[in-house]
Design a protein around this motif. Structure first.
Motif, mmCIF file in Angstrom:
data_model
loop_
_atom_site.group_PDB
_atom_site.id
_atom_site.type_symbol
_atom_site.label_atom_id
_atom_site.label_comp_id
_atom_site.label_asym_id
_atom_site.label_seq_id
_atom_site.Cartn_x
_atom_site.Cartn_y
_atom_site.Cartn_z
ATOM 1 N N TYR A 236 0.833 -1.189 0.000
ATOM 2 C CA TYR A 236 0.000 0.000 0.000
ATOM 3 C C TYR A 236 0.877 1.253 0.000
ATOM 4 N N PRO A 237 0.336 2.397 -0.417
ATOM 5 C CA PRO A 237 1.133 3.632 -0.435
ATOM 6 C C PRO A 237 1.822 3.975 0.887
ATOM 7 N N PRO A 238 1.165 3.811 2.053
ATOM 8 C CA PRO A 238 1.894 4.124 3.289
ATOM 9 C C PRO A 238 3.110 3.223 3.511
ATOM 10 N N GLN A 239 3.143 2.076 2.811
ATOM 11 C CA GLN A 239 4.272 1.162 2.968
ATOM 12 C C GLN A 239 5.395 1.451 1.973
ATOM 13 N N HIS A 240 5.035 1.759 0.711
ATOM 14 C CA HIS A 240 6.103 2.020 -0.268
ATOM 15 C C HIS A 240 6.469 3.501 -0.355
ATOM 16 N N GLY A 241 5.648 4.396 0.198
ATOM 17 C CA GLY A 241 6.025 5.795 0.329
ATOM 18 C C GLY A 241 5.785 6.661 -0.887
ATOM 19 N N VAL A 242 5.170 6.136 -1.950
ATOM 20 C CA VAL A 242 4.865 6.934 -3.141
ATOM 21 C C VAL A 242 3.432 7.433 -3.004
ATOM 22 N N ARG A 243 3.248 8.770 -2.919
ATOM 23 C CA ARG A 243 1.923 9.327 -2.636
ATOM 24 C C ARG A 243 1.411 10.267 -3.720
ATOM 25 N N ASN A 244 2.265 10.590 -4.713
ATOM 26 C CA ASN A 244 1.846 11.555 -5.724
ATOM 27 C C ASN A 244 2.702 11.382 -6.970
ATOM 28 N N ASN A 245 2.162 11.752 -8.105
ATOM 29 C CA ASN A 245 2.955 11.769 -9.339
ATOM 30 C C ASN A 245 4.089 12.778 -9.232
ATOM 31 N N GLY A 246 5.261 12.378 -9.703
ATOM 32 C CA GLY A 246 6.350 13.325 -9.861
ATOM 33 C C GLY A 246 7.090 13.703 -8.609
ATOM 34 N N LEU A 247 6.427 13.673 -7.480
ATOM 35 C CA LEU A 247 7.025 14.171 -6.248
ATOM 36 C C LEU A 247 7.785 13.084 -5.497
ATOM 37 N N HIS A 248 7.367 11.834 -5.661
ATOM 38 C CA HIS A 248 7.957 10.726 -4.909
ATOM 39 C C HIS A 248 8.518 9.683 -5.862
ATOM 40 N N ARG A 249 9.370 8.818 -5.314
ATOM 41 C CA ARG A 249 9.924 7.716 -6.102
ATOM 42 C C ARG A 249 9.943 6.454 -5.253
ATOM 43 N N LEU A 250 9.949 5.311 -5.917
ATOM 44 C CA LEU A 250 10.018 4.033 -5.222
ATOM 45 C C LEU A 250 11.457 3.789 -4.794
ATOM 46 N N GLU A 251 11.662 3.653 -3.483
ATOM 47 C CA GLU A 251 13.025 3.493 -2.969
ATOM 48 C C GLU A 251 13.600 2.136 -3.369
ATOM 49 N N GLU A 252 14.929 2.076 -3.420
ATOM 50 C CA GLU A 252 15.598 0.871 -3.900
ATOM 51 C C GLU A 252 15.446 -0.311 -2.953
ATOM 52 N N ASP A 253 15.171 -0.048 -1.674
ATOM 53 C CA ASP A 253 15.044 -1.173 -0.747
ATOM 54 C C ASP A 253 13.668 -1.825 -0.810
ATOM 55 N N VAL A 254 12.769 -1.311 -1.663
ATOM 56 C CA VAL A 254 11.457 -1.933 -1.851
ATOM 57 C C VAL A 254 11.571 -2.934 -2.995
#
Length: 762
Positions: free
Chosen positions: A91-109
């Motif tokens: 879910y978004p609270p777990q992977h940390g991506v909440r919006n287009n363009g502003l966030h990225r999926l971290e490498e440890d996911v």
């Protein structure tokens, strides 16, 4: 247990489960995986979900041959967030991506591609929109991540760059053809076409002229059929999944598109599965989530799911097992990032749905699938229980506020603002404020609609109606910085320069660290005739962001106006040192430094380098054409202008340059069309366009129309030499020789060094 609300929770809406009961399942042996994600597609517009008959035959066939999930839900009605969950099972609270363009999926996911790559699968992704470019982290685990959008459509500042399904499918087909027989693969294809603005190509445009959105979906289905027919996908055990990232409101609840509200018009998505041995025509009724896709595909591939996955394999439900009780989470944070409005969070259990908002909502989807009746007040027990369960879920995932922020420069931030994904003062680092104290998006959705309307009006040059609309928005939401920025731009366009300055200063009081506001103010000060103050403001913007290309460009333009030898070149050199190879900086360097110095080779080199970086940059096509014109290569120049217009058909200056080039020939029938289009598109009149159009008309013998064009120039510029000279010729040719002689005598007295008036007077 939810007590008295039990009947509400177990009630089921939608089609009956035509395949009720247990069925044996055969998992494929050594399966490859094809995942097709379809952007902005409402489930109810597809035939398997009751959409128009005959409009999506390939998806209808897939439903007949496989499994349809009647109630699949997106984690968020926005592309990057939803795809981050589709590819991780989180879910978004777990992977940390909440919006287009502003966030990225971290490498440890860990992603689905990483898990499959580790099992020996060949992996490739082909995406169709800039919001899924590799910089956002979804490329993890893919040996090929094709985000090349150069075969895209017309670019517009308020549109996400994208490419049509035809181009994406062709690229994916080439990769499939490169595989060796027997290689297992995971192929992800993302198709963006139903996203606004809706503009399908013929014949779908004609077949669906009254519903272009449905035409986009029919076009999408056609190219999915082409993909499914690829020989590599028709051989061996292949698991095919088609899933939507989110839907489209199409006016429901006052929302035209998606992402600002959390109703099921945008959260209900299609989900279809097919594999050899799948139960044909199976329909699964229990509610499922996008986070269930990763465990399901790994289950079908015979690979263990990630330990951290929030979802569950859906194969037990396909086999007819009862659905275990669980809640499903969704959210939209875009209202916060775009306008500083409240974030919306959703918790659903069965077909009961709770929306956490300043005015909370509760819906019984079994009786009210359109979410028209809020039961929050009449079902307080159920509302309490779902709110509690939502709170417990958020606490379990760390409070729900994890954000994997992407390091953004000011240019990237501005792109997000123009696209509506981010607003001034509401991004990372904005002052915290409780959601209950922020505007409720559903209560102010009309303000978003008003802003969109104002932007369309301004884009069409209708600035006074845009100002009226923006002032209406600001009366209700005085701190709406997006509205203030747009208002100042329209005020400046209508020469209300003092009012524009006051509006920008009002915006600066709300966000004094936003460099673009200083640039906006600098442009206005230039119009007011104060280049020194404009330079100070550009410097202030650079203090806040030393890598801001527009600030350097403005400084270079101010330096060029000063006429100090080498001043513009010095600024350009400093800018390149600070920013690096940037397409707009290259174009400005060629325009302000190379062309005035007569260095055509260097100007052409910079123009071509700019186009390599951004083939949609009109300034670079204009420069290339100008260089070719100066060399006498008129056919090549016309080709450059046409190539620029193919990518940016609304660029007034490209139309003007091409029109004037063709008008000089005197015989090209295309000249007046380009000149008139340039006149229509320009926000301010350009007398040279009218003079060129008049000259072409006069050359065709239409002296009356030519006179109209010359007099239009003289209404605003009564001393314009070209218009007066050409008008005198028309007057002479129509028998008004005394008037012509008087005009030419006055012109030669004022401009004695101009040859043409002397020749015509003689």
């Amino acid at each position: 247990a939810l007590g008295a609300a039990g009947l509400l929770l177990v009630a089921r809406a939608g089609r009956p489960d035509r395949a009720a009961g247990a069925v044996p399942l055969r998992r494929p042996d050594d399966a490859s995986l094809l995942l097709v994600t379809i952007d902005t597609t409402r489930a109810d517009r597809l035939e398997p979900y009751g959409g128009p008959e005959g409009s999506t035959p390939h998806l209808a066939r897939m439903a007949e041959e496989g499994v349809v999930f009647d109630h699949a839900y997106s984690v968020a009605p926005i592309t990057l967030v939803a795809h981050s969950s589709l590819l991780t099972g989180l879910y978004p609270p777990q992977h940390g991506v909440r919006n287009n363009g502003l966030h990225r999926l971290e490498e440890d996911v860990e992603t689905l591609a990483e898990r499959l790559s580790g099992e020996g699968f060949r992996t490739a992704a082909f995406v169709s929109a800039a919001v899924l470019e590799r910089q956002y982290g979804l490329d993890q685990g893919f040996e090929v991540y094709d985000d090349d959008l150069s075969a895209g459509r017309e670019r517009h500042p308020r549109m996400v760059p994208d490419r049509p399904a035809e181009a994406t499918v062709a690229a994916a087909a080439d990769w499939l053809a490169s595989l060796d027989d027997g290689e297992r693969f995971f192929l992800w294809v993302h198709l963006y076409d139903p996203h606004a603005p809706y503009s399908p190509p013929p014949p779908w445009r004609d077949d669906h002229r009254d519903d272009l959105y449905q035409g986009e979906i029919a076009y999408l289905d056609h190219w999915m059929g082409k993909l499914f027919a690829h020989p590599r996908l028709r051989a061996g055990d292949l698991v095919t999944a088609v899933v939507g990232d989110h839907g489209e409101s199409l006016g429901e609840h006052g929302e035209q598109t998606h992402a600002l509200l959390a109703y099921d018009a945008t959260l209900h998505v299609p989900l279809l599965l097919r594999w050899p041995g799948a139960p044909r025509g199976r329909r699964v009724a229990p509610a499922v989530s996008q986070v269930d896709l990763v465990p399901t595909l790994l289950d079908l591939a015979g690979v263990d799911p990630p330990a951290a996955a929030a979802g569950r394999s859906l194969l037990p439900l396909v086999a007819g097992a009862p659905a275990p009780p669980r809640g499903l989470y969704s959210e939209t944070y875009l209202p916060f990032y775009t306008y500083g409005w409240a974030k919306l969070r959703v918790w659903r259990q069965g077909l009961a749905k709770y929306v956490e908002a300043p005015t909370p909502e509760l819906f019984d989807l079994s009786r009210d699938p359109r979410e028209l009746t809020n039961l929050h007040g009449s079902e307080p027990g159920l509302a309490h229980d779902l709110a509690r369960d939502l709170g417990e879920f958020l606490a379990e995932v760390g409070g729900g506020e994890a954000e994997a922020e992407l390091a953004l420069d000011s240019e990237s931030v501005e792109k997000l603002r123009a696209l509506g994904y981010l607003a001034v003062g509401s991004g990372p680092g904005a002052a915290a404020r409780a959601d209950r104290d922020r505007p409720d998006p559903k209560a102010v959705i009309d303000l978003h609609t008003g802003l969109q309307k104002a932007r369309r009006l301004a884009d069409d040059g209708l600035h006074q109606p845009a100002i009226d609309e923006l002032e209406r928005v600001l009366r209700r939401d005085p701190g709406n910085l997006a509205a203030l920025i747009d208002l100042a731009a329209s005020q400046a366009a209508t020469d209300e320069l003092d009012a524009a300055v006051a509006t920008v200063e009002r915006a600066l009081a709300l966000d004094p660290d936003y460099p673009r506001l200083y640039l906006q103010l600098a442009a206005i000060e230039l119009r007011r005739g104060d280049p020194a103050k404009a330079a100070e403001l550009a410097d202030r913007a650079l203090e806040l962001d030393p890598r801001l290309p527009e600030a350097w460009i403005q400084k270079a333009q101010i330096a060029a106006r000063s006429r100090r030898e080498g001043a513009a070149a010095a600024v350009v050199e400093e800018a390149v040192s600070a920013v690096g190879e940037h397409p707009r900086l290259l174009a400005v360097a060629a325009q302000l430094v190379d062309l005035p110095a007569g260095d055509l080779d260097r100007a052409e080199d910079r123009a071509r380098r700019a186009l390599d970086l951004d083939p949609f940059l009109p300034a670079a096509w204009r420069l290339l054409g100008e260089v070719q014109e100066r060399r006498g290569q008129e056919d090549e120049a016309a080709a450059s202008y046409r190539e620029g217009l193919r990518r940016r058909p609304d660029d007034a200056e490209l139309h003007g340059r091409l029109g004037m080039l063709l008008a000089r020939d005197g015989h090209s029938p295309a000249a007046p069309a380009h000149l008139r289009e340039a006149i229509r598109l320009r926000s301010e009149p350009d007398p040279e366009l009218h003079v060129a159009l008049g000259a072409w008309l006069a050359g065709q013998g239409d002296l009356a129309a030519a006179e109209v064009e010359y007099r239009r120039v003289l209404e605003g510029r009564p001393r314009h030499p070209g218009a007066r000279n050409n008008l005198a010729i028309v007057l002479s040719q129509t028998g008004r020789r005394a008037e012509a002689r008087e005009m030419l005598e006055a012109l030669t007295a004022e401009r004695p060094r101009l040859a043409d008036p002397w020749n015509n007077l003689a």
